[in-house]
Write an enzyme that holds these catalytic residues in place. Structure first.
Site, PDB file in Angstrom:
ATOM      1  CG  HIS A 120      -1.895  -1.111   1.268  1.00  0.00           C
ATOM      2  ND1 HIS A 120      -3.056  -1.103   0.528  1.00  0.00           N
ATOM      3  CD2 HIS A 120      -1.879  -2.289   1.931  1.00  0.00           C
ATOM      4  CE1 HIS A 120      -3.721  -2.223   0.746  1.00  0.00           C
ATOM      5  NE2 HIS A 120      -3.039  -2.958   1.585  1.00  0.00           N
ATOM      6  CG  PHE A 376     -13.095  -6.650 -31.587  1.00  0.00           C
ATOM      7  CD1 PHE A 376     -13.634  -5.390 -31.502  1.00  0.00           C
ATOM      8  CD2 PHE A 376     -13.181  -7.480 -30.474  1.00  0.00           C
ATOM      9  CE1 PHE A 376     -14.245  -4.949 -30.344  1.00  0.00           C
ATOM     10  CE2 PHE A 376     -13.778  -7.045 -29.312  1.00  0.00           C
ATOM     11  CZ  PHE A 376     -14.317  -5.777 -29.244  1.00  0.00           C
ATOM     12  N   GLY A 377     -13.281  -9.039 -35.465  1.00  0.00           N
ATOM     13  CA  GLY A 377     -12.712  -9.836 -36.535  1.00  0.00           C
ATOM     14  C   GLY A 377     -12.695 -11.311 -36.180  1.00  0.00           C
ATOM     15  CG  ASP A 483     -17.608  -5.381 -24.734  1.00  0.00           C
ATOM     16  OD1 ASP A 483     -18.664  -5.591 -24.096  1.00  0.00           O
ATOM     17  OD2 ASP A 483     -17.436  -5.765 -25.892  1.00  0.00           O
TER      18      ASP A 483
END
Length: 619
Positions: A120, A376-377, A483
């Protein structure tokens, strides 16, 4: 053989508050570091020192500076921390050089210990960590711990002398505003809080500027994190053109010919600015219609949020407004994708993925069967250098090649065991593609459905834990997924789950996918502020993570499967949420509901979710 003394000196120690009722106090102690122990004693005039404490070096798990934006309540203003056993010892040095000597020496002596993975960077105060707001003192840290070095790995500029840092007469009083939060990684850095004002004291370095906060603390910050409040000097930004006419702007942008090519220029009206952007968006007849649109930047003159372009998305500064619209169209004809400017190299900040170690030779890549496809493909299985890989190929019209390369740039900067690893890119033929590690079981949503009834509760919880770990890393890197869903996570042969496609949603050209009004928009995973205002943040990712956990525990069912997007929006507005899946433990369902709080600020961070899920896995 007696232990060898390494360092000794007078420092200030804060009480460890081992009991909840212990008051905070700061006491001067004489510290001695030798090859076995760190001890501290109370020195009394004319009397023998009384030893007040001793820490065996072998028990130390972390030594690091403390970066804090709060006033230090003792005379020594340079804190560092020693984490040992289950306690944090805060020590305050009189100056930074002294602090560096102690931290370097302690790190050197403890580097072979069983160390903490994360730490931290800020104080534990008032029942929570100031850095990540976790309320358990022994919660996992939120920043990776580097036991080997003290100095930052980034190329810091030479520190200006104190007089210049506090008052540079050449600058005058230049007030800047933090565009986003910045947590220091080095003793010479300064904490930035988004929307707060600072005084610029040195701008001589091309990347790191010195600023002063309202308490008089001065330190370095990345200059891309700040913008001048006056909004009148944008020369350092690649998108700014001071004296370009409307006609010349149109000429330059049409020559560029890239979707989303843009510039910011002076308007005819003094003190007013215009954003000019090129688009190929179809016209009313449905055919491509290359043209340049012009948007005047409006100024409400009402502090602190003054500037907007469209639909009244208000920002404190013009650079912050431009940065937002570089990632969100939000009322514009297209997102501001490619800055264009006259007289400066518009690609000066770009990243050429076709250069260097990331480029994959086409001859080395053997493509195999199709694994799947999406917005996207297409994704193919392949082989590269005798290893199985997944090859993501750009679908024509899905996004521009420049944006696809931009994703490669982003991914190369992100590295974590719970993120799908990028091996390289192939840009020397069309379509261009990204080469990723191969995940044997494919996408999580498909895997959950295929194995329904066969995964143990521990496995389901482990999947959620894996994803939260990857998302906590993205959160700490100030990166938004946009997403997050089971379809965008992948599963290895050992049921390990990794996050994929982070940030890709912002590149999709399909209006139905990117607009909340479109039928393809992932409404069922989206938070209210994303649906209503396209306002993405880590907290909107947290909402999506709650839905993802629901997907995991329902073993791949579609959220709100019998409802349309419009019906889902209506239900959310009425305060309704997804019902608890049958085999979900109550504690996990409580986390889901926490993720689905209406206000983003009421939702947990991923660091907190990671801690909560880890504690459940230990039960």
């Amino acid at each position: 053989m007696y232990p060898r003394v390494i360092l000794k000196g007078t420092l200030i120690k804060k009480s460890q508050q081992k009991r909840r009722t212990s008051p905070s106090n700061y006491k001067e102690r004489f510290f001695v570091l030798d090859t076995q122990d760190l001890t501290y004693s109370e020195r009394r005039p004319g009397k023998k020192p009384v030893q007040k404490g001793s820490i065996e070096l072998a028990r130390i798990k972390c030594v690091e500076i403390v970066c804090s934006d709060i006033p230090i309540p003792c005379s020594n203003k340079y804190p560092f921390q020693v984490f040992h056993d289950s306690y944090y010892l805060y020590i305050f040095a009189p100056d930074n050089d002294c602090r560096q000597r102690w931290v370097r020496a302690l790190k050197e002596e403890t580097k072979c210990n069983r160390l903490a993975v994360k730490y931290h960077p800020n104080f534990w105060m008032d029942g929570r960590w100031r850095c990540c707001h976790q309320t358990e003192k022994l919660a996992a840290g939120c920043h990776e711990y580097d036991p080997m070095g003290f100095a930052s790995k980034k190329p810091l500029p030479k520190t200006p002398d104190p007089e210049r840092r506090l008052s540079n007469p050449d600058l005058g009083k230049v007030v800047v505003v933090a565009i986003q939060n910045y947590i220091p990684h080095d003793a010479s850095d300064l904490t930035l809080k988004k929307d707060q004002e600072y005084v610029l004291t040195d701008s001589s370095h091309p990347e790191w500027w010195a600023v002063q906060d309202d308490r008089g603390n001065t330190g370095f910050v990345p200059n891309i994190y700040i913008a001048e409040k006056s909004g009148s000097n944008f020369n350092r930004f690649v998108w700014y053109n001071k004296n370009i006419t409307r006609a010349r702007a149109e000429e330059l942008l049409m020559q560029e010919g890239k979707e989303g090519a843009f510039m910011v220029r002076d308007s005819r009206q003094l003190g007013v600015y215009t954003v000019s952007v090129y688009t190929k968006a179809p016209g009313s007849n449905g055919e491509k219609n290359p043209r340049v649109k012009h948007y005047q930047i409006k100024d409400t003159e009402i502090e602190p949020f003054r500037f907007y372009l469209a639909e009244k998305y208000l920002f404190s500064t013009i650079p912050e407004l431009i940065q937002y619209h570089q990632h969100n169209a939000a009322g514009l004809i297209t997102r501001l994708r490619h800055p264009v400017t006259l007289g400066k190299d518009s690609s000066q900040n770009s990243f050429d993925v076709s250069q260097g170690e990331w480029e994959v030779e086409p001859a080395e890549l053997v493509l195999g069967e199709e694994l799947g496809s999406g917005e996207f493909g297409m994704v193919l299985q392949g082989t590269w250098r005798d290893r199985k890989v997944a090859v993501k190929m750009l679908r024509e019209g899905a996004m521009s090649e420049e944006d696809f390369k931009e994703e490669a740039m982003v991914v190369t900067k992100l590295s974590h065991p719970k993120l799908v690893q990028l091996y390289g890119v192939c840009t020397q033929h069309s379509p261009i593609c990204l080469v990723f590690e191969f995940m044997e079981h494919g996408c999580l949503s498909d895997y959950l459905r295929a194995t329904r009834g066969h995964l143990s509760p521990d496995t389901l919880l482990g999947m959620c834990l894996d994803i939260s770990e990857g998302m906590a890393y993205l959160e700490s890197s100030n990166f938004i997924h946009r997403d997050l869903a089971a379809r965008n996570c992948l599963v290895s042969k050992d049921n390990e789950v990794k996050v994929s496609d982070f940030g890709m949603a912002r590149f999709v050209l399909d209006d139905q996918y990117t607009s909340s009004q479109g039928s393809k928009f992932p409404v069922k995973w989206s938070s209210p502020e994303v649906i209503k205002y396209s306002k993405f943040s880590s907290k909107s990712d947290v909402w999506s993570f709650g839905v993802l956990m629901w997907e995991v525990y329902s073993e791949g069912r579609l959220p709100y499967e019998s409802r349309s997007n419009a019906e889902v929006v209506e239900s959310l507005n009425a305060g309704l949420r997804l019902l608890k899946p049958r085999q979900t433990p109550s504690a996990v369902h409580q986390l889901m509901e926490w993720c689905w709080k209406e206000k983003p600020e009421d939702r947990p961070s991923f660091a907190v979710l990671l801690h909560e899920l880890a504690s459940l896995s230990d039960l």
